[in-house]
Design a protein around this motif. Sequence first.
Motif, PDB file in Angstrom:
ATOM      1  N   ASN A 221      53.403 -16.121  44.710  1.00 24.00           N
ATOM      2  CA  ASN A 221      53.687 -15.324  43.514  1.00 24.00           C
ATOM      3  C   ASN A 221      54.815 -14.337  43.792  1.00 24.00           C
ATOM      4  O   ASN A 221      54.973 -13.846  44.907  1.00 24.00           O
ATOM      5  N   SER A 222      55.592 -14.030  42.774  1.00 20.50           N
ATOM      6  CA  SER A 222      56.686 -13.062  42.932  1.00 20.50           C
ATOM      7  C   SER A 222      56.167 -11.657  43.186  1.00 20.50           C
ATOM      8  O   SER A 222      56.887 -10.799  43.695  1.00 20.50           O
TER       9      SER A 222
ATOM     10  N   TYR B 203      49.403  -9.235  55.232  1.00 18.14           N
ATOM     11  CA  TYR B 203      49.313 -10.696  55.117  1.00 18.14           C
ATOM     12  C   TYR B 203      50.622 -11.332  54.671  1.00 18.14           C
ATOM     13  O   TYR B 203      50.815 -12.552  54.824  1.00 18.14           O
ATOM     14  N   MET B 204      51.559 -10.519  54.139  1.00 16.28           N
ATOM     15  CA  MET B 204      52.854 -11.054  53.699  1.00 16.28           C
ATOM     16  C   MET B 204      53.842 -11.205  54.854  1.00 16.28           C
ATOM     17  O   MET B 204      54.906 -11.799  54.686  1.00 16.28           O
ATOM     18  N   ASN B 205      53.502 -10.684  56.021  1.00 22.31           N
ATOM     19  CA  ASN B 205      54.378 -10.815  57.179  1.00 22.31           C
ATOM     20  C   ASN B 205      54.380 -12.262  57.665  1.00 22.31           C
ATOM     21  O   ASN B 205      53.316 -12.849  57.868  1.00 22.31           O
ATOM     22  N   PRO B 206      55.550 -12.858  57.895  1.00 20.66           N
ATOM     23  CA  PRO B 206      55.618 -14.253  58.372  1.00 20.66           C
ATOM     24  C   PRO B 206      54.898 -14.477  59.699  1.00 20.66           C
ATOM     25  O   PRO B 206      54.608 -15.625  60.046  1.00 20.66           O
ATOM     26  N   ALA B 207      54.596 -13.406  60.444  1.00 23.65           N
ATOM     27  CA  ALA B 207      53.854 -13.558  61.696  1.00 23.65           C
ATOM     28  C   ALA B 207      52.485 -14.172  61.470  1.00 23.65           C
ATOM     29  O   ALA B 207      51.883 -14.717  62.404  1.00 23.65           O
ATOM     30  N   PHE B 208      51.984 -14.122  60.227  1.00 25.58           N
ATOM     31  CA  PHE B 208      50.649 -14.623  59.917  1.00 25.58           C
ATOM     32  C   PHE B 208      50.706 -15.806  58.955  1.00 25.58           C
ATOM     33  O   PHE B 208      49.761 -16.054  58.205  1.00 25.58           O
TER      34      PHE B 208
ATOM     35  N   ILE C  45      47.796 -10.078  43.058  1.00 25.09           N
ATOM     36  CA  ILE C  45      46.705 -11.036  43.253  1.00 25.09           C
ATOM     37  C   ILE C  45      45.811 -10.618  44.408  1.00 25.09           C
ATOM     38  O   ILE C  45      44.584 -10.626  44.304  1.00 25.09           O
ATOM     39  N   VAL C  46      46.426 -10.266  45.537  1.00 27.99           N
ATOM     40  CA  VAL C  46      45.679  -9.751  46.700  1.00 27.99           C
ATOM     41  C   VAL C  46      46.257  -8.380  47.036  1.00 27.99           C
ATOM     42  O   VAL C  46      47.261  -8.272  47.756  1.00 27.99           O
ATOM     43  N   PRO C  47      45.671  -7.312  46.500  1.00 33.14           N
ATOM     44  CA  PRO C  47      46.254  -5.974  46.670  1.00 33.14           C
ATOM     45  C   PRO C  47      45.914  -5.294  47.999  1.00 33.14           C
ATOM     46  O   PRO C  47      46.148  -4.084  48.148  1.00 33.14           O
ATOM     47  N   SER C  48      45.391  -6.021  48.961  1.00 30.76           N
ATOM     48  CA  SER C  48      45.026  -5.433  50.249  1.00 30.76           C
ATOM     49  C   SER C  48      46.278  -5.222  51.094  1.00 30.76           C
ATOM     50  O   SER C  48      47.049  -6.163  51.324  1.00 30.76           O
TER      51      SER C  48
ATOM     52  N   GLU D  76      42.570 -19.284  49.992  1.00 26.68           N
ATOM     53  CA  GLU D  76      43.136 -19.830  48.758  1.00 26.68           C
ATOM     54  C   GLU D  76      43.786 -18.733  47.918  1.00 26.68           C
ATOM     55  O   GLU D  76      44.875 -18.930  47.350  1.00 26.68           O
ATOM     56  N   GLN D  77      43.124 -17.585  47.828  1.00 28.03           N
ATOM     57  CA  GLN D  77      43.700 -16.465  47.075  1.00 28.03           C
ATOM     58  C   GLN D  77      44.945 -15.918  47.768  1.00 28.03           C
ATOM     59  O   GLN D  77      45.935 -15.568  47.097  1.00 28.03           O
ATOM     60  N   ILE D  78      44.905 -15.846  49.087  1.00 26.01           N
ATOM     61  CA  ILE D  78      46.070 -15.335  49.820  1.00 26.01           C
ATOM     62  C   ILE D  78      47.257 -16.270  49.650  1.00 26.01           C
ATOM     63  O   ILE D  78      48.399 -15.817  49.435  1.00 26.01           O
TER      64      ILE D  78
END
Length: 565
Positions: free
Chosen positions: A159-160, A110-115, A165-168, A151-153
Amino acid sequence: MNDEERYKIIDNNYADLLIDERIINDIQTIYTDASFNRINQRYSIAYIPAEDLSSNIIYSFGYEIIPKCYGLMSITGYESLERAQLNYTPDIDYTGEGVLVGFIDTGIDYMNPAFQYEDNSSRIVSIWDQTIESENEYPEGFYYGTEYRREQIDTALRNSNPLSIVPSIDEIGHGTRLAGIAGGSYNSDNGFIGVSPNVEFAVVKLKPAKAYLKDFFFIPEDALCYQENDIMLGINYLVQIARELKRPIAICLGLGSSQGAHHGDGIFNNFLSDMGNQIGISFIVAAGNEGAMGRHYFGEITPTIGYNDVELNIGNEIGFFMEFWGNGPNLFSVDIFSPTGEFIGRVPTFLVQRTTIQFEYINTILNVDNTLSESSLGDQFILFRFRNPQSGTWRFRVYGVGDILSSFHIWLPINDWISQDTYFVDSNPYTTITAPGNEATVLTVTAYDSESLNLYYNASKGFTKNNRPKPDIAAPGVNILAPIINNQYAWSTGTSVAAAYTTGIVAMLFEWGIIRENYPSISSAKIRIMLASGAYRFPDILYPNPDWGFGILDFNNSIIVARRE
């Protein structure tokens, strides 16, 4: 199912059974401490102590009760990106706006800018990670894993340390790759854009199959393997999210299994059929990568000869399983010969009884379960499970009973579950579509190279065992650029890549049909018909075709055909 019992869902000491609601009382009588988790009005999952599971369960309730095992249907390369083809999208103004795409796979980075949108907020509306246990943060009614909403994502992305927060995470990268192909955002550095770059994503990260199930089928401990029932619950979750948000959803299944009769019947297939006729839901399924692997045998037995000899070369295996499916109403018996030519034993012909036989030869143990299938076709089914098989060429002499031509199929496990040195000497590349691609209403996608216009070499081929035309469509699936883990990009190949590409196209169809109100009643079954009718067909090939389906995916012509109708 309740909070006190839900630990059984992830506990390896409990086995999962896929059951028809009509046999719940029978299960409760035999397994008094069983717990049940309902899938829908027809089917449930029963959880029983794993120590109580044996091949007798097949004798008592049939093979369908054991969840089938699924693996991934693509490969990734890390060579120079100059080799990769840029994703091609039709020259139209559809981008998947207002549509969800769903993935049941290895998760998503989910941290990839593609999403993400341009403001760095997430395009992912939800993630259900079945692998992360929590006290009460699982999706309502599902009892395991953890759910993360947009909202959590978004909070995590600001967050740094997002994973706090979202460990997936997607350790494998397969789910990330497929989601990116279907709808990833534009990346100027790599010249990448997904097929429908304005869709939003709903994702299920599957938990691995339980150890007892992998042991039962001799699937290697380190092999990627997922359970049928977890996939079914994942589908329920994605549909629930789509209904909550009042959006159409295109669900990509980039997984496959060589288990089952390959005719589209059974619990999972019936479940998909029920779902696939609902408005605003579509299933896009990888055809499989088994066509050139030597793992399918088709044999015919003429009354004059009376038997067919099957030669199976077995490499260095700890164990593996093999499924024999005879075409009903014929019945069969099988003589088994070792690599030295020694007669090991016979699997006898029968009519009504179910039998379990164990043969021992040197250090080889062979368990054989012989039954009639539960389908309306009445096919004879034999499950062979080899433990420590001797390497070399084994011979199976299959006898037919009666005075008419009889035929049968045998399938080995999919890639990565056995070595490439285990194969049929005289294999057949057809009837190798992996489950659930044989189901009638799903859109089953094979892969081709859009530069050479050649079919992907390993692509599974149709038709189904009962001669239903599959695959449905061919889509680009060779050297397709895709995001992978750690913000990298690489070329990807396989029928799951083609299924992801087609998922982006289906999102456009939903935008055209439902969001723009051109075809508000569109469903999975109708999308399948639209794309098959509008496909491009080579003039020198007869269609439907077991290699190419109804032809090459053509979005523009499919819209023209739909408007004409």
